[in-house]
Design a protein around this motif. Sequence first.
Motif, PDB file in Angstrom:
ATOM      1  N   UNK A  80      15.744 -12.637  15.921  1.00 29.01           N
ATOM      2  CA  UNK A  80      16.256 -12.518  14.552  1.00 29.01           C
ATOM      3  C   UNK A  80      15.094 -12.460  13.559  1.00 29.01           C
ATOM      4  N   UNK A  81      14.102 -13.323  13.767  1.00 32.48           N
ATOM      5  CA  UNK A  81      12.928 -13.319  12.877  1.00 32.48           C
ATOM      6  C   UNK A  81      12.205 -11.974  12.945  1.00 32.48           C
ATOM      7  N   UNK A  82      12.139 -11.430  14.163  1.00 32.01           N
ATOM      8  CA  UNK A  82      11.479 -10.129  14.320  1.00 32.01           C
ATOM      9  C   UNK A  82      12.268  -9.019  13.615  1.00 32.01           C
ATOM     10  N   UNK A  83      13.591  -9.082  13.724  1.00 33.84           N
ATOM     11  CA  UNK A  83      14.428  -8.100  13.028  1.00 33.84           C
ATOM     12  C   UNK A  83      14.179  -8.166  11.514  1.00 33.84           C
ATOM     13  N   UNK A  84      14.106  -9.367  10.971  1.00 35.87           N
ATOM     14  CA  UNK A  84      13.850  -9.524   9.527  1.00 35.87           C
ATOM     15  C   UNK A  84      12.487  -8.927   9.152  1.00 35.87           C
ATOM     16  N   UNK A  85      11.489  -9.169  10.006  1.00 41.55           N
ATOM     17  CA  UNK A  85      10.140  -8.624   9.732  1.00 41.55           C
ATOM     18  C   UNK A  85      10.124  -7.100   9.815  1.00 41.55           C
ATOM     19  N   UNK A  86      10.743  -6.565  10.870  1.00 46.55           N
ATOM     20  CA  UNK A  86      10.743  -5.110  11.092  1.00 46.55           C
ATOM     21  C   UNK A  86      11.535  -4.385  10.002  1.00 46.55           C
ATOM     22  N   UNK A  87      12.615  -5.007   9.559  1.00 45.73           N
ATOM     23  CA  UNK A  87      13.402  -4.404   8.476  1.00 45.73           C
ATOM     24  C   UNK A  87      12.570  -4.381   7.196  1.00 45.73           C
ATOM     25  N   UNK A  88      11.923  -5.495   6.918  1.00 48.39           N
ATOM     26  CA  UNK A  88      11.111  -5.601   5.700  1.00 48.39           C
ATOM     27  C   UNK A  88      10.000  -4.548   5.699  1.00 48.39           C
ATOM     28  N   UNK A  89       9.407  -4.317   6.871  1.00 47.92           N
ATOM     29  CA  UNK A  89       8.319  -3.334   6.979  1.00 47.92           C
ATOM     30  C   UNK A  89       8.810  -1.925   6.634  1.00 47.92           C
ATOM     31  N   UNK A  90      10.119  -1.703   6.761  1.00 46.72           N
ATOM     32  CA  UNK A  90      10.703  -0.384   6.453  1.00 46.72           C
ATOM     33  C   UNK A  90      11.430  -0.391   5.099  1.00 46.72           C
ATOM     34  N   UNK A  91      11.190  -1.430   4.294  1.00 46.37           N
ATOM     35  CA  UNK A  91      11.914  -1.573   3.014  1.00 46.37           C
ATOM     36  C   UNK A  91      13.418  -1.616   3.210  1.00 46.37           C
ATOM     37  N   UNK A  92      13.848  -2.300   4.270  1.00 45.48           N
ATOM     38  CA  UNK A  92      15.284  -2.457   4.513  1.00 45.48           C
ATOM     39  C   UNK A  92      15.643  -3.938   4.371  1.00 45.48           C
ATOM     40  N   UNK A  93      16.910  -4.179   4.117  1.00 52.52           N
ATOM     41  CA  UNK A  93      17.385  -5.539   3.847  1.00 52.52           C
ATOM     42  C   UNK A  93      18.464  -5.908   4.859  1.00 52.52           C
ATOM     43  N   UNK A  94      18.473  -7.174   5.280  1.00 57.18           N
ATOM     44  CA  UNK A  94      19.473  -7.620   6.259  1.00 57.18           C
ATOM     45  C   UNK A  94      20.469  -8.575   5.609  1.00 57.18           C
ATOM     46  N   UNK A  95      21.767  -8.306   5.825  1.00 56.99           N
ATOM     47  CA  UNK A  95      22.838  -9.225   5.431  1.00 56.99           C
ATOM     48  C   UNK A  95      23.459  -9.784   6.701  1.00 56.99           C
ATOM     49  N   UNK A  96      23.854 -11.043   6.656  1.00 59.22           N
ATOM     50  CA  UNK A  96      24.658 -11.590   7.748  1.00 59.22           C
ATOM     51  C   UNK A  96      26.081 -11.800   7.261  1.00 59.22           C
ATOM     52  N   UNK A  97      26.964 -12.022   8.211  1.00 62.61           N
ATOM     53  CA  UNK A  97      28.349 -12.305   7.895  1.00 62.61           C
ATOM     54  C   UNK A  97      28.458 -13.795   7.599  1.00 62.61           C
ATOM     55  N   UNK A  98      29.056 -14.144   6.484  1.00 64.39           N
ATOM     56  CA  UNK A  98      29.239 -15.552   6.136  1.00 64.39           C
ATOM     57  C   UNK A  98      30.705 -15.907   6.359  1.00 64.39           C
ATOM     58  N   UNK A  99      30.950 -16.733   7.377  1.00 64.72           N
ATOM     59  CA  UNK A  99      32.324 -17.071   7.774  1.00 64.72           C
ATOM     60  C   UNK A  99      32.507 -18.563   7.530  1.00 64.72           C
ATOM     61  N   UNK A 100      33.034 -18.914   6.359  1.00 62.69           N
ATOM     62  CA  UNK A 100      33.100 -20.333   6.009  1.00 62.69           C
ATOM     63  C   UNK A 100      34.496 -20.776   5.579  1.00 62.69           C
TER      64      UNK A 100
END
Length: 554
Positions: A80-100
């Motif tokens: 997950x941390x790697x996905x956040x880093x790789x997305x950031x390197x491409x100027x992309x943003x990650x959202x997760x599903x918030x189920x509360x």
Amino acid sequence: MKKWWHDKVAYQIYPKSFCDSNGDGIGDLRGIISKLDYLKKLGVDIIWLSPIYCSPMVDQGYDISDYYNIDSQFGTMEDMDELLREAKARNMYILMDLVVNHCSDKHEWFKKALEDPEGEYADYFYFREGKGNKPPCNWRSYFGGSVWEKVPNTNKYYLHVFAKEQPDLNWENPKLKNEIYKMINWWLEKGLAGFRIDAIINIKKDLRFQDFPADREDGLCSIDRMLESAEGVLDMLKELKEETFEKFGAFTVGEVFNEKEGELYKFIGKDGYFSTMFDFEMEMLGKSEKGWYDNRTFTPNELRTSIFDSQIKTADVGFKANIIENHDEPRGVSNYIPKEDLNDKSKKMLAAISLMLRGIPFIYQGQELGMTNTKINSVEEFDDIATIDQYNVAIKEGCSKEEALEIVNNYSRDNARTPFQWDDIENAGFTTGTPWIKVNKNYKEINAASQVENEDSVFNFYKKLINLRKSEEFKDAVVYGTFESVLENYDNLFAFYREGSSKKLMLLANYQKEEQTIELPKLYSKVLLNNCDEVKHEKDKIILQGYQVIILVV
């Protein structure tokens, strides 16, 4: 005021079905990382991941047993941390599903609540005494049957508006709320850009827990009756925003089906609780409260009215998130285009209508390829609990097994959950193992590999639409411009203007297989996009071919 996300394009990934990196038949985070360049090529900026938290998977991850960890079938927190880093390197943003609204019955809190239904953790949920030997009230859950489940060896019941394995969290309890806020902020500190917020209106209950008039033979009433009578959800949403999202400038998209009349601005206005919320107006067309068996087909004119009315209603309030499909709906092209007319041309027309509307587009995985509904031959092959419930409802209402099967084939959520079609090799290139759910048989004709390099493909038409939205020349009109419908006197014609400070565009879409001759109210100077080879004219009129869509500069 312009926000960072206004000119972005979002994409929903259903991780279980997107790309499997290790051959176990289940999509995973490493699979997603390997496909970021594909998404970048399409023009995607924001990626929403359906739930990847620890879960027993009773409702495909929407039953969360640990909010702070990744389910091992999807990978690890390092992934997950790697996905956040790789997305950031491409100027992309990650959202997760918030189920509360609810968690899993395997969550630590609920296990402790069951051990001591009088104790501190019982107040994290709704435990209530039964009425004699009956549940506390007659509300029906979204998945059928009572919202109440009996606690063994007691006369107590706990509340679940979804499956019985998804007990509802008690948002009246400040301790529980603070636990949720802490968790949300932990994720935002980690580098998430924000959340898609699941079933959020349900967090406020009508605490009288009273019966409403029954609306089916089962003696129960739709949970919607409770939501209509519950007061105070807005205060909860305001506090949620202030304690979490606002501190991080997070992007949030709410799943809100039932805001009350006149309250839209509270959700997505200048000081709204969310950045945006999904526009479900077209999704609700033809739907019946009685069940899928009672859904009706709708006309292109009805579809046009629902989309245009929503655009007009939202115009001075904020931005909605526009969708054709998601993980809870059948495939959009199968839902909105008659089977006999389903081809690349009609798919492109639907894409253009959606991406040219005012609002932020959310593309669901495979939509950009024109993926379609699948054919499932027996009820045993369905995975989705809502589908199985609706099959049983149809049988109870007098449908034959064949009729019930055909009905659920049309509307099943499993249609959107079949594996992503990457190429024409075995299992559509999704996995080297056995896929957790069957691949759609048409993967040899519809797949990414055959479309990415084909200039005329559905994929590249989406790409052109996205480029148009982002272009310096037309962004002001397409992203920020006004929406004005026109030519509504013609049947089966979608026609509207998008006007910015210096440019005015017009979309014309002929939503039928027959040609249609249109008299244009304004001359045009240029054709920006066309899903056919030519634009036919007859004197000062334009002749639209079946399912032709054109975008003009006027």
